[in-house]
Design a protein around this motif. Structure first.
Motif, PDB file in Angstrom:
ATOM      1  N   PHE A 167       0.848  -1.196   0.000  1.00  0.00           N
ATOM      2  CA  PHE A 167       0.000   0.000   0.000  1.00  0.00           C
ATOM      3  C   PHE A 167       0.881   1.242   0.000  1.00  0.00           C
ATOM      4  CE2 PHE A 167      -3.716   2.597   1.552  1.00  0.00           C
ATOM      5  CZ  PHE A 167      -4.510   2.304   0.458  1.00  0.00           C
ATOM      6  N   TYR A 168       0.279   2.362  -0.334  1.00  0.00           N
ATOM      7  CA  TYR A 168       1.049   3.604  -0.399  1.00  0.00           C
ATOM      8  C   TYR A 168       0.959   4.399   0.903  1.00  0.00           C
ATOM      9  CZ  TYR A 168      -3.646   4.952  -2.006  1.00  0.00           C
ATOM     10  OH  TYR A 168      -5.009   5.102  -2.133  1.00  0.00           O
ATOM     11  N   LYS A 169       0.446   3.738   1.941  1.00  0.00           N
ATOM     12  CA  LYS A 169       0.427   4.366   3.260  1.00  0.00           C
ATOM     13  C   LYS A 169       1.014   3.412   4.295  1.00  0.00           C
ATOM     14  CE  LYS A 169      -3.514   7.420   2.493  1.00  0.00           C
ATOM     15  NZ  LYS A 169      -4.865   7.779   2.924  1.00  0.00           N
ATOM     16  N   GLU A 171       0.096   2.467   7.491  1.00  0.00           N
ATOM     17  CA  GLU A 171      -0.645   1.551   8.360  1.00  0.00           C
ATOM     18  C   GLU A 171      -0.851   0.167   7.753  1.00  0.00           C
ATOM     19  OE1 GLU A 171      -4.564   1.293   8.382  1.00  0.00           O
ATOM     20  OE2 GLU A 171      -4.539  -0.021  10.118  1.00  0.00           O
ATOM     21  N   LYS A 172      -1.381   0.142   6.514  1.00  0.00           N
ATOM     22  CA  LYS A 172      -1.663  -1.158   5.899  1.00  0.00           C
ATOM     23  C   LYS A 172      -0.373  -1.913   5.592  1.00  0.00           C
ATOM     24  CE  LYS A 172      -6.163  -0.334   3.861  1.00  0.00           C
ATOM     25  NZ  LYS A 172      -7.046  -0.566   2.717  1.00  0.00           N
ATOM     26  N   PHE A 216      -9.475 -10.112   1.078  1.00  0.00           N
ATOM     27  CA  PHE A 216     -10.265  -9.557  -0.020  1.00  0.00           C
ATOM     28  C   PHE A 216      -9.418  -9.562  -1.288  1.00  0.00           C
ATOM     29  CE2 PHE A 216      -8.398  -6.161   2.525  1.00  0.00           C
ATOM     30  CZ  PHE A 216      -7.755  -5.353   1.592  1.00  0.00           C
ATOM     31  N   LEU A 217     -10.082  -9.354  -2.428  1.00  0.00           N
ATOM     32  CA  LEU A 217      -9.394  -9.438  -3.715  1.00  0.00           C
ATOM     33  C   LEU A 217      -8.840  -8.076  -4.111  1.00  0.00           C
ATOM     34  CD1 LEU A 217     -11.849 -11.675  -5.799  1.00  0.00           C
ATOM     35  CD2 LEU A 217     -10.017 -12.327  -4.253  1.00  0.00           C
ATOM     36  N   PRO A 218      -7.852  -8.052  -4.982  1.00  0.00           N
ATOM     37  CA  PRO A 218      -7.361  -6.753  -5.454  1.00  0.00           C
ATOM     38  C   PRO A 218      -8.359  -6.103  -6.414  1.00  0.00           C
ATOM     39  CG  PRO A 218      -6.155  -8.539  -6.530  1.00  0.00           C
ATOM     40  CD  PRO A 218      -7.092  -9.175  -5.554  1.00  0.00           C
ATOM     41  N   ALA A 219      -8.345  -4.786  -6.432  1.00  0.00           N
ATOM     42  CA  ALA A 219      -9.213  -4.048  -7.363  1.00  0.00           C
ATOM     43  C   ALA A 219      -8.547  -4.009  -8.732  1.00  0.00           C
ATOM     44  CB  ALA A 219      -9.427  -2.636  -6.836  1.00  0.00           C
ATOM     45  N   ALA A 223      -6.526   1.084 -12.057  1.00  0.00           N
ATOM     46  CA  ALA A 223      -7.026   2.085 -11.103  1.00  0.00           C
ATOM     47  C   ALA A 223      -6.101   2.176  -9.894  1.00  0.00           C
ATOM     48  CB  ALA A 223      -8.445   1.720 -10.667  1.00  0.00           C
ATOM     49  N   LEU A 224      -5.650   1.007  -9.394  1.00  0.00           N
ATOM     50  CA  LEU A 224      -4.742   1.021  -8.247  1.00  0.00           C
ATOM     51  C   LEU A 224      -3.398   1.633  -8.615  1.00  0.00           C
ATOM     52  CD1 LEU A 224      -5.329  -2.368  -6.396  1.00  0.00           C
ATOM     53  CD2 LEU A 224      -5.606  -0.098  -5.448  1.00  0.00           C
ATOM     54  N   ARG A 270     -15.429 -16.503  -2.055  1.00  0.00           N
ATOM     55  CA  ARG A 270     -15.221 -15.304  -2.886  1.00  0.00           C
ATOM     56  C   ARG A 270     -14.360 -15.647  -4.107  1.00  0.00           C
ATOM     57  NH1 ARG A 270     -15.791 -11.344  -5.236  1.00  0.00           N
ATOM     58  NH2 ARG A 270     -15.037  -9.231  -4.914  1.00  0.00           N
TER      59      ARG A 270
ATOM     60  N   GLU B  38     -16.904   3.972 -13.881  1.00  0.00           N
ATOM     61  CA  GLU B  38     -16.075   5.187 -13.866  1.00  0.00           C
ATOM     62  C   GLU B  38     -16.789   6.267 -14.666  1.00  0.00           C
ATOM     63  OE1 GLU B  38     -12.893   5.711 -12.603  1.00  0.00           O
ATOM     64  OE2 GLU B  38     -12.597   3.687 -11.801  1.00  0.00           O
ATOM     65  N   GLN B  68     -16.321  -4.001   2.007  1.00  0.00           N
ATOM     66  CA  GLN B  68     -15.433  -4.900   1.252  1.00  0.00           C
ATOM     67  C   GLN B  68     -15.023  -4.284  -0.078  1.00  0.00           C
ATOM     68  OE1 GLN B  68     -15.705  -9.106   1.454  1.00  0.00           O
ATOM     69  NE2 GLN B  68     -17.573  -9.030   2.656  1.00  0.00           N
ATOM     70  N   LEU B  71     -12.317  -1.804   0.622  1.00  0.00           N
ATOM     71  CA  LEU B  71     -11.039  -2.466   0.897  1.00  0.00           C
ATOM     72  C   LEU B  71     -10.366  -2.879  -0.414  1.00  0.00           C
ATOM     73  CD1 LEU B  71     -11.892  -4.750   3.950  1.00  0.00           C
ATOM     74  CD2 LEU B  71     -10.023  -3.103   3.860  1.00  0.00           C
ATOM     75  N   GLU B  72     -11.155  -3.458  -1.303  1.00  0.00           N
ATOM     76  CA  GLU B  72     -10.588  -3.893  -2.584  1.00  0.00           C
ATOM     77  C   GLU B  72     -10.080  -2.721  -3.404  1.00  0.00           C
ATOM     78  OE1 GLU B  72     -13.340  -6.458  -4.616  1.00  0.00           O
ATOM     79  OE2 GLU B  72     -13.239  -7.979  -3.039  1.00  0.00           O
ATOM     80  N   ARG B  73     -10.728  -1.587  -3.266  1.00  0.00           N
ATOM     81  CA  ARG B  73     -10.314  -0.417  -4.052  1.00  0.00           C
ATOM     82  C   ARG B  73      -9.210   0.381  -3.377  1.00  0.00           C
ATOM     83  NH1 ARG B  73     -13.699   0.072  -8.223  1.00  0.00           N
ATOM     84  NH2 ARG B  73     -15.734  -0.889  -8.014  1.00  0.00           N
ATOM     85  N   ASP B  76      -8.776   3.425   2.687  1.00  0.00           N
ATOM     86  CA  ASP B  76      -8.307   3.065   4.028  1.00  0.00           C
ATOM     87  C   ASP B  76      -9.331   3.465   5.096  1.00  0.00           C
ATOM     88  OD1 ASP B  76      -7.849   5.755   4.596  1.00  0.00           O
ATOM     89  OD2 ASP B  76      -5.758   5.652   3.961  1.00  0.00           O
TER      90      ASP B  76
END
Lengths: 352, 111
Positions: A167-169, A171-172, A216-219, A223-224, A270, B38, B68, B71-73, B76
């Motif tokens: 992550f770019y922060k 905490e995570k 959970f799954l990645p988005a 976009a990420l 999932r 989008e 959820q 979280l996936e997107r 935070d």
């Protein structure tokens, strides 16, 4: 957060057989709640799964690492001593010279901790594969003075650096990888940028790997990537090339987390719900061979950690025969759902 | 009868509302999916709006789904909680702004 590997803690999930038992039974038992991966891909006419042209040779130099990440599928850590011998490294060079692979991918653990790492990189780069990847956890570049010059070393050998940054922060990242990892990763990325990595026009490729910090799954990968680029530039003046999204597979320490947090069944549901038949056509095991520290051959790094060797008369580097290997069936189990969920997942990110 | 009016497993059956009214169900889900694409707002921003609205309408299915989704997107916890405070502020404000009516009635009926 654990400071030792599963193996160091003598945890039952340190045994690959226990993990496989877990993945085969319960919700995946005959008549169970969910279809097995084999049943699922049979429905999409993808069984048996067979290799295509070999493009990527992924070498796992050993399981030693300076970090003990909560999700690590390798169960790597400072207490892991498995390490590829010089003899096996030499054997890999011989195979590399003769084989048509376009990508050499060094992983671990932290491959930079291997005592022969620099020697091997120098020798392998003479052979001239088109894409020479080193998977770096970033913090190793800051772990000790002896590693401070690694960015220059990578540059000298035109290494493609692929680095983990969930992550770019802070905490995570720190919750998944350990306290202080984010700030050290930022410094390491700045060191890489300083010698030209990730900078426009430099030709020095710096990619980041995102994996979800939880069940959970990645988005969407693009976009990420946009979010990462904006945040890292704005907050730390960091540049990089691409972001790869990787789904956490339910093995080893991530499996431990899923079970302990009572997320296992929902996470598997999932993954199964998100099964994408398009992804199966591009899963990485169809163009990759994974080599373990002791010279055995696997369809992927995940199968290596489950000790699912290639289903072939050739199972070790000593008997390497590419033609025979190409005739094999790829070994599958329920963890493979991780590579076919949504946009798919591989060491090179999404596959759809 | 189920032990509770809300079952988390019912969220997965949301699409079943089309069974008894396929045309309207299809129109609703087509619209729903289009809304979250989008656009002038990013899908990530829309996810946060959905999370705030989910708390305003106090829909447990929506809270589960959009936590959820967030979280996936890569949303935070600070962003999620700020979105909830927007919902809380509007909801609280909607009560308090009626205080003007209360004050008017009070003043009118008082000597």
């Amino acid at each position: 957060m654990a400071t030792k590997s599963l193996k160091g803690r003598v945890h039952q999930l340190a045994e690959s057989t226990r993990q496989l038992d877990f993945l085969k039974n319960g919700i995946f038992a005959p008549g169970g709640l969910l279809p097995t991966f084999e049943e699922k891909i049979k429905q999409s006419q993808s069984l048996p799964l067979r290799p295509k042209t070999l493009e990527i040779l992924q070498m796992n130099l050993g399981y030693m690492c300076n970090q003990v990440c909560a999700h690590c599928h390798v169960d790597a850590g400072p207490d892991r001593k498995e390490m590829m011998s010089r003899k096996t490294l030499e054997k890999c060079l011989q195979i590399l010279e003769k084989s048509p692979v376009s990508t050499l991918d060094l992983t671990g653990g932290a491959p930079e901790m291997h005592p022969d790492f620099r020697w091997f990189v120098a020798e392998a780069s003479k052979i001239g594969v088109a894409d020479f990847i080193v998977r770096s956890n970033l913090t190793i570049l800051r772990a000790n003075k002896k590693y401070y010059d690694l960015p220059d070393f990578f540059k000298a050998h035109r290494i493609h650096v692929v680095s983990s940054l969930p992550f770019y922060k802070k905490e995570k990242t720190d919750r998944q990888r350990g306290e202080g990892v984010f700030s050290q990763s930022v410094k390491a990325l700045q060191m890489l940028n300083k010698v030209g990595y990730g900078m426009p026009g430099s030709g020095l490729q710096l990619d980041l790997v995102y994996n979800p910090s939880g069940a959970f799954l990645p988005a969407n990968q693009q976009a990420l990537e946009n979010d990462f680029k904006k945040a890292l530039k704005q907050d730390f003046d960091i540049d990089f090339n691409q972001l790869f999204t990787i789904t956490n597979l339910p093995i080893s320490r991530f499996l431990e987390y899923l079970i302990a947090s009572e997320n296992y069944e929902e996470y598997m549901q999932r993954l199964v719900d998100a099964f994408n038949p398009e992804a199966i056509a591009n899963v990485m095991c169809t163009n990759t061979l994974s080599i373990s520290w002791d010279g055995f051959l696997y369809d992927c790094d995940f199968n290596q950690m489950l000790d699912l060797k290639v289903v072939s008369p050739v199972q070790h580097l000593d008997d390497f025969d590419l033609d025979q290997l190409q005739n094999r069936e790829i070994c599958i189990s329920q963890h493979c759902y991780g590579c076919t969920a949504g946009a798919g997942s591989s060491c090179q990110g999404a596959v759809v | 009868m189920k032990p509770s009016y809300y079952q988390s497993s019912d969220l997965k059956k949301f699409k079943n509302i089309s069974d008894w009214s396929p045309d309207l169900g299809k129109k609703f889900f087509d619209y729903y999916n289009s809304v979250f694409e989008e656009g002038a707002l990013s899908a990530r921003e829309k996810s946060l709006i959905a999370l705030a609205v989910a708390h305003t309408v106090q829909c447990p299915y929506c809270i589960d789904a959009y936590t959820q989704d967030g979280l996936e997107r890569g949303v935070d916890k600070e962003e999620m909680m700020e979105a909830l405070h927007v919902a809380g502020a509007i909801r609280g404000g909607a009560s308090l702004v009626h205080g003007v009516q209360m004050m008017d009635v009070y003043e009118k009926r008082s000597m």
